[in-house]
Write an enzyme that holds these catalytic residues in place. Structure first.
Site, short mmCIF file in Angstrom:
data_model
loop_
_atom_site.label_atom_id
_atom_site.label_comp_id
_atom_site.label_asym_id
_atom_site.label_seq_id
_atom_site.Cartn_x
_atom_site.Cartn_y
_atom_site.Cartn_z
N ASP A 1 43.22 19.34 -17.73
CA ASP A 1 43.26 18.51 -18.93
C ASP A 1 44.71 18.16 -19.20
O ASP A 1 45.58 19.04 -19.20
CB ASP A 1 42.65 19.26 -20.12
N ASP B 1 24.47 10.79 -14.94
CA ASP B 1 23.81 10.37 -16.18
C ASP B 1 24.36 9.03 -16.64
O ASP B 1 23.78 8.39 -17.51
CB ASP B 1 24.05 11.44 -17.26
N ALA C 1 29.92 11.72 -18.29
CA ALA C 1 30.88 11.16 -19.25
C ALA C 1 30.82 9.64 -19.33
O ALA C 1 30.20 9.07 -20.23
CB ALA C 1 32.28 11.64 -18.90
N ARG C 2 31.45 8.96 -18.37
CA ARG C 2 31.50 7.50 -18.34
C ARG C 2 31.35 7.03 -16.90
O ARG C 2 31.93 7.61 -15.99
CB ARG C 2 32.82 6.98 -18.93
N ASN D 1 35.35 19.28 -26.38
CA ASN D 1 34.20 20.03 -26.87
C ASN D 1 33.14 20.21 -25.80
O ASN D 1 32.60 21.31 -25.61
CB ASN D 1 33.59 19.30 -28.08
N GLU E 1 25.87 0.18 -15.43
CA GLU E 1 24.94 0.43 -16.53
C GLU E 1 24.89 -0.77 -17.48
O GLU E 1 25.93 -1.33 -17.80
CB GLU E 1 25.41 1.68 -17.27
N HIS F 1 21.47 8.14 -19.01
CA HIS F 1 22.44 8.24 -20.10
C HIS F 1 21.84 8.95 -21.31
O HIS F 1 21.81 8.41 -22.42
CB HIS F 1 22.96 6.86 -20.50
N ILE F 2 21.40 10.18 -21.09
CA ILE F 2 20.77 10.97 -22.14
C ILE F 2 21.55 12.26 -22.43
O ILE F 2 21.01 13.20 -23.01
CB ILE F 2 19.32 11.33 -21.76
N GLY F 3 22.82 12.30 -22.03
CA GLY F 3 23.60 13.52 -22.15
C GLY F 3 23.55 14.17 -23.52
O GLY F 3 23.35 15.37 -23.65
#
Length: 316
Positions: free
Chosen positions: A176, A268, A243-244, A156, A273, A291-293
């Protein structure tokens, strides 16, 4: 029935639940106190975001739980299989925050190509006496239009990033493991729309052809982008990771930034973290966010409404 929104819930989602007779608690409970609190309040539904880790112990020690909901895309902070083995339903909102994530990706890209992150650091310090020097330092920016964006992960969020990039005049390629071709539909304010078919490519192809890379896949057991992958990039490429943290080798990234192989990064999420490395935080070529994605007012409303709707459907 009681719902504990341990990482918060918007008024819209809360109102939907309360209208169906649910009691919604918004107390922020520390992990070491979570089991006692859930049992004391006989909580039926536990809602979390990324801040709360729902491990096997919480699942085992809280017999009243019937649903665990995650406001966001991934479920890596929930012991999903264990919960389901106990008959607990696990729900999430994979699409609700996609637009917020995509807009932040574009923000980091623009920060990088126009040196905005570094300019915002230096203008308050030198703008009053070194304006011309700063102008000279930052006047060699680039435009996104006409460049190629490589998207790794066409879920998404990846699809929404593709829409934004195409709207800016960029070419898009993607990799992907599960998606070979993806139709991207761009809808406009006047009701018109256009659909563009994108074909997936091997990871190596995307890394070598793209001017910029953005990551949109779940965390794995090892780095997806490490030293070897960075070596495949065009000289001066940019990397964005919303993402991560573990997807990107930060040691290899800093080395590539220092050598000029990578021109900038937008981060982000971080390997260490919630205590990112100082060399990451202080690097002049890294655009940073905490980390505000998926954290916009609009996304929070969509997330809360979607979670509330799923809970009502399952329990009311």
């Amino acid at each position: 029935m009681t719902v504990l929104a341990n990482d918060g819930i918007s008024n819209e989602g809360k109102s939907l639940l309360e209208a169906k007779g649910f009691q919604v608690l918004e107390t922020k409970v520390a992990k070491e106190q979570l089991v006692n609190y859930i049992n004391k309040t006989e909580t039926t539904v536990l809602l979390v975001r990324s801040a709360t880790n729902v491990d096997r112990k919480i699942i085992d020690d809280c017999p009243t739980l019937q649903i665990i909901g995650r406001g966001g895309v991934g479920l890596d902070n929930i012991a999903v299989d264990h919960a389901r083995s106990k008959g607990i339903k696990v729900i999430h909102t994979p699409a609700a925050s996609a637009n917020a994530v995509a807009e932040l990706v574009i923000a980091h890209l623009l920060n990088g190509v126009r040196f905005l992150a570094d300019a915002n650091r230096n203008m308050p310090l030198e703008g009053d006496h070194n304006f011309k020097g700063l102008k000279k330092a930052y006047q060699m920016g680039r435009e996104l239009s006409g460049k190629t964006l490589g998207i790794i992960g066409m879920g998404n969020a990846g699809q929404m990033v593709a829409k934004k990039a195409i709207a800016l005049g960029m070419q898009v390629c993607f990799h992907d493991l599960k998606v070979e071709e993806q139709a991207i539909n761009l809808g406009f304010y006047d009701g018109q729309s256009v659909t563009i078919a994108l074909k997936g490519s091997p990871l190596k192809t995307v890394l070598t052809e793209a001017d910029f890379i953005t990551l949109h896949v779940p965390a794995g057991s090892q780095h997806l982008i490490g030293k070897a992958e960075i070596e495949l990039l065009k000289s001066g490429a940019g990397i964005v990771n919303i993402a991560r943290g573990g997807l990107l080798d930060e040691v290899a990234l800093v080395d590539a930034l220092d050598k000029g192989k990578v021109s900038f990064a937008g981060l982000d999420v971080f390997e260490a973290e919630p205590n990112p490395e100082i060399r990451i935080l202080m690097h002049p070529k890294i655009s940073l966010s905490p980390h505000i994605g998926g954290s916009t007012l609009e996304a929070q409303d969509r997330i809360s409404i979607e979670l509330a709707t799923q809970i009502i459907k399952l329990l009311a």
